[in-house]
Design a protein around this motif. Structure first.
Motif, PDB file in Angstrom:
ATOM      1  N   GLY A  36     -39.062  46.516 -10.431  1.00 37.50           N
ATOM      2  CA  GLY A  36     -39.573  47.711  -9.773  1.00 37.50           C
ATOM      3  C   GLY A  36     -38.468  48.430  -9.028  1.00 37.50           C
ATOM      4  N   ILE A  37     -38.850  49.272  -8.073  1.00 30.50           N
ATOM      5  CA  ILE A  37     -37.881  50.042  -7.302  1.00 30.50           C
ATOM      6  C   ILE A  37     -36.976  49.121  -6.494  1.00 30.50           C
ATOM      7  N   PHE A  38     -35.834  49.637  -6.093  1.00 32.20           N
ATOM      8  CA  PHE A  38     -34.929  48.905  -5.225  1.00 32.20           C
ATOM      9  C   PHE A  38     -35.643  48.597  -3.917  1.00 32.20           C
ATOM     10  N   GLY A  39     -35.712  47.295  -3.552  1.00 36.48           N
ATOM     11  CA  GLY A  39     -36.470  46.897  -2.372  1.00 36.48           C
ATOM     12  C   GLY A  39     -35.978  47.535  -1.093  1.00 36.48           C
ATOM     13  N   GLY A  40     -34.680  47.839  -1.020  1.00 36.10           N
ATOM     14  CA  GLY A  40     -34.152  48.461   0.177  1.00 36.10           C
ATOM     15  C   GLY A  40     -34.779  49.808   0.474  1.00 36.10           C
ATOM     16  N   ALA A  41     -35.258  50.510  -0.558  1.00 35.39           N
ATOM     17  CA  ALA A  41     -35.901  51.812  -0.339  1.00 35.39           C
ATOM     18  C   ALA A  41     -37.205  51.646   0.424  1.00 35.39           C
ATOM     19  N   ALA A  42     -38.014  50.654   0.035  1.00 31.88           N
ATOM     20  CA  ALA A  42     -39.275  50.419   0.745  1.00 31.88           C
ATOM     21  C   ALA A  42     -39.016  49.995   2.181  1.00 31.88           C
ATOM     22  N   ILE A  43     -38.021  49.134   2.380  1.00 36.62           N
ATOM     23  CA  ILE A  43     -37.679  48.695   3.732  1.00 36.62           C
ATOM     24  C   ILE A  43     -37.281  49.889   4.593  1.00 36.62           C
ATOM     25  N   ALA A  44     -36.362  50.699   4.070  1.00 37.67           N
ATOM     26  CA  ALA A  44     -35.818  51.811   4.847  1.00 37.67           C
ATOM     27  C   ALA A  44     -36.854  52.894   5.104  1.00 37.67           C
ATOM     28  N   GLN A  45     -37.679  53.211   4.115  1.00 40.42           N
ATOM     29  CA  GLN A  45     -38.650  54.284   4.320  1.00 40.42           C
ATOM     30  C   GLN A  45     -39.796  53.836   5.218  1.00 40.42           C
ATOM     31  N   CYS A  46     -40.161  52.566   5.185  1.00 39.70           N
ATOM     32  CA  CYS A  46     -41.147  52.070   6.156  1.00 39.70           C
ATOM     33  C   CYS A  46     -40.585  52.179   7.572  1.00 39.70           C
ATOM     34  N   LEU A  47     -39.302  51.836   7.733  1.00 43.06           N
ATOM     35  CA  LEU A  47     -38.675  51.979   9.045  1.00 43.06           C
ATOM     36  C   LEU A  47     -38.657  53.431   9.481  1.00 43.06           C
ATOM     37  N   CYS A  70     -40.763  41.909   6.903  1.00 42.15           N
ATOM     38  CA  CYS A  70     -41.311  42.574   5.717  1.00 42.15           C
ATOM     39  C   CYS A  70     -41.748  41.557   4.674  1.00 42.15           C
ATOM     40  N   TYR A  71     -42.736  41.976   3.869  1.00 40.70           N
ATOM     41  CA  TYR A  71     -43.156  41.189   2.713  1.00 40.70           C
ATOM     42  C   TYR A  71     -43.262  42.092   1.496  1.00 40.70           C
ATOM     43  N   PHE A  72     -42.625  41.664   0.412  1.00 38.50           N
ATOM     44  CA  PHE A  72     -42.752  42.346  -0.869  1.00 38.50           C
ATOM     45  C   PHE A  72     -44.007  41.798  -1.545  1.00 38.50           C
ATOM     46  N   VAL A  73     -44.990  42.650  -1.767  1.00 44.37           N
ATOM     47  CA  VAL A  73     -46.280  42.211  -2.297  1.00 44.37           C
ATOM     48  C   VAL A  73     -46.368  42.445  -3.808  1.00 44.37           C
ATOM     49  N   LEU A  74     -46.049  43.670  -4.243  1.00 41.37           N
ATOM     50  CA  LEU A  74     -46.075  44.021  -5.654  1.00 41.37           C
ATOM     51  C   LEU A  74     -44.826  44.832  -5.981  1.00 41.37           C
ATOM     52  N   ALA A  75     -44.426  44.816  -7.230  1.00 43.24           N
ATOM     53  CA  ALA A  75     -43.283  45.635  -7.650  1.00 43.24           C
ATOM     54  C   ALA A  75     -43.639  47.113  -7.547  1.00 43.24           C
ATOM     55  N   GLY A  76     -42.776  47.892  -6.916  1.00 46.38           N
ATOM     56  CA  GLY A  76     -43.023  49.324  -6.793  1.00 46.38           C
ATOM     57  C   GLY A  76     -42.692  50.056  -8.070  1.00 46.38           C
ATOM     58  N   ASN A  77     -43.542  50.998  -8.443  1.00 45.34           N
ATOM     59  CA  ASN A  77     -43.356  51.787  -9.658  1.00 45.34           C
ATOM     60  C   ASN A  77     -42.626  53.075  -9.300  1.00 45.34           C
ATOM     61  N   SER A  78     -41.452  53.284  -9.897  1.00 46.73           N
ATOM     62  CA  SER A  78     -40.646  54.466  -9.564  1.00 46.73           C
ATOM     63  C   SER A  78     -41.244  55.760 -10.097  1.00 46.73           C
ATOM     64  N   GLU A  79     -42.260  55.675 -10.948  1.00 46.91           N
ATOM     65  CA  GLU A  79     -42.869  56.879 -11.519  1.00 46.91           C
ATOM     66  C   GLU A  79     -44.134  57.305 -10.782  1.00 46.91           C
TER      67      GLU A  79
END
Length: 378
Positions: free
Chosen positions: A51-62, A80-89
Motif C-alpha cells: 500500500g501507500i508509504f506508511g510515513g505518509a499516514a503517520i505524518a498526515q495524522c500528525l 500508531c498502528y497500521f491496520v490495513l494497507a492504504g490504497n493510493s488510488e
C-alpha cells in the motif's frame, strides 16, 4: 465506484513550499464535519509494497492533529498502528478526536479511513511550551562519533525513475561486527529543498493571493511532520539487514514481484529500476559484511538460503525530545538497531540526531517478518 487519488482536484504546488510540504498538505472538509481532513495530493505507493508509504499516514495524522492544537503546545509522543494497507488510488479521510485539553497536556486521536474502514490509527500527546518549569532533569544519548560526514551538496542518492520521495538519504557503510542485536545501521537524511516559514494553518488560496503575508514565520509543525514522514524509511527492514537477509539482490525475487504487478509497461519499468536500485544497495551491504567476517563466517553466510517472504509494519511510535530544536531540511543522523526478533515479528529502535548532535527523537517499530517456507523458498 470510480477511483480518485484525492477527493478534489489537487491544487498547484506552491513555489515557496518544499516538496515534502506539498506532498503532505491537507485540506479541511468543513462541509462534511468538524476536524476532518483529507490528502490534498496523491500519496506515494512504493513499488512492490502492499500500500501507500506508511510515513505518509503517520505524518498526515500528525498534521491533522496539529491543526487542532494551540500554537504554544508541541507534540512529544505519538503511538500508531497500521491496520490495513492504504490504497493510493482512493482519498484518505483523517478524523481527529479531541480527547482531552488540559493545562499542560493535550491528547488527540486520529483515524485515517478509506471506504469507511480504518486503515491507520494514532494517539498523540502535546505539551505546553515551558510548562516543565525552570529546573528539569536532563540527559541524552550522544551522537555516534567517527562516522562519515554528510555531503555538503545535494545528492542524487534516490534520484531513481519511479522513486519520487521528497527527501534524500545517504547510507553510512556498515563496519561493526558482533552479535546481530548489536549491529547498528546509520544514514543521513533530510527533506529536499527548504521548508517554508509560512505557518501551516494558512490556507493555500490565501498564500496565492498574498493575504496574511505579515504573519510571523513559525513552521516548526511542518518540520515535525517531515520528520515523522522520514522516520518510516527503511525502518522494519532493519531486521532483515542486520541478518544480512537479501530481499531483492536475488533477481528471482524481483522477477516474481514484476510478474505479480498489474500496472502499465511504463510503471513496470519504473518498478524494475527502483527494485534494481535496492538490489544494488543490498549487494553493497553484503560486501561490507563480508569484509568484516572470518572465512568460516563468510562460508556460513554463502550457505544461508533463507529469504524474506513477508515484511509488514504493525505499529510505530515516535518520542519527540527537542521538537523545536531542528530543521528537517538539514542533515539529520539516524541510527537503527534491532534488539529482538522472533515468532514471525521483529522490533527496531531508531534514534535521530541533528547535525549538531542534539537528540531529536527516538522511534520504535514492530512488524511482521516472515521467511519463505518450504517449497516456496527461492
Amino acid at each position: 465506484m470510480s477511483k480518485h487519488s484525492t477527493l478534489i482536484k489537487p491544487p498547484k504546488n506552491l513555489p515557496h513550499h518544499s516538496p515534502i510540504e506539498n506532498v503532505l498538505s491537507l485540506l479541511p472538509l468543513v462541509d462534511i464535519g468538524p476536524d476532518i481532513y483529507t490528502n490534498a495530493r496523491p500519496l506515494w505507493h512504493p513499488p512492490g509494497a502492499r500500500g501507500i508509504f506508511g510515513g505518509a499516514a503517520i505524518a498526515q495524522c500528525l498534521a491533522a492533529a496539529q491543526a487542532t492544537i494551540p500554537p504554544d503546545f508541541t507534540v512529544h509522543s505519538m503511538h500508531c498502528y497500521f491496520v490495513l494497507a492504504g490504497n493510493s488510488e482512493i482519498p484518505i479521510l483523517y478524523h481527529v478526536e479531541r480527547v482531552r485539553d488540559g493545562k499542560s497536556f493535550i491528547t488527540r486521536t486520529v483515524q485515517a479511513r478509506q471506504r469507511g474502514a480504518c486503515i491507520f490509527t494514532t494517539t498523540l500527546s502535546f505539551m505546553k511550551k515551558g510548562s516543565a518549569g525552570k529546573q528539569t532533569v536532563e540527559h541524552a544519548v550522544s551522537m555516534p562519533k567517527d562516522i562519515m560526514a554528510p555531503p555538503d551538496v545535494n545528492t542524487d542518492r534516490i534520484a531513481v525513475v519511479g522513486d519520487d520521495r521528497p527527501f534524500e538519504s545517504v547510507r553510512i557503510p556498515i563496519s561493526q561486527r558482533g552479535p546481530t542485536s548489536d549491529r547498528k545501521l546509520r544514514q543521513w537524511i533530510r527533506a529536499r529543498g527548504r521548508i517554508s516559514d509560512c505557518p501551516p494553518n494558512v490556507r493555500e488560496e490565501e498564500l496565492q493571493t498574498g493575504q496574511r503575508a505579515n504573519l510571523p514565520g513559525d513552521n516548526h509543525q511542518a518540520h515535525l511532520s517531515a520528520l515523522a514522514y522520514m522516520s518510516d524509511s527503511y525502518f522494519i527492514g532493519t531486521v532483515a539487514r542486520v541478518h544480512n537477509l537479501q530481499r531483492f539482490a536475488n533477481r528471482q525475487n524481483i522477477q516474481r514481484t514484476l510478474r505479480n504487478f498489474r500496472g502499465s509497461d511504463a510503471e513496470r519499468q519504473q518498478m524494475s529500476e527502483y527494485l534494481l536500485q535496492i538490489a544494488r544497495e543490498e549487494e553493497e551491504e553484503n560486501n561490507e559484511f563480508d569484509a568484516t567476517r572470518t572465512p568460516d563466517e563468510r562460508h556460513a553466510h554463502q550457505q544461508d538460503d533463507r529469504r524474506i517472504g513477508m515484511m509488514v509494519s504493525l505499529d510505530h511510535a515516535i518520542f519527540f525530545h527537542n521538537p523545536r530544536a531542528f530543521r528537517a531540511d538539514e542533515w539529520m543522523l539516524t541510527e537503527m538497531d534491532s534488539p529482538w526478533a522472533g515468532d514471525g515479528r521483529g522490533l527496531v529502535v531508531q534514534r535521530i540526531w541533528s547535525k549538531d548532535g542534539v537528540l531529536i527523537a527516538t522511534c520504535t517499530q514492530e512488524g511482521v517478518v516472515r521467511l519463505q517456507q518450504g517449497e516456496s523458498k527461492l
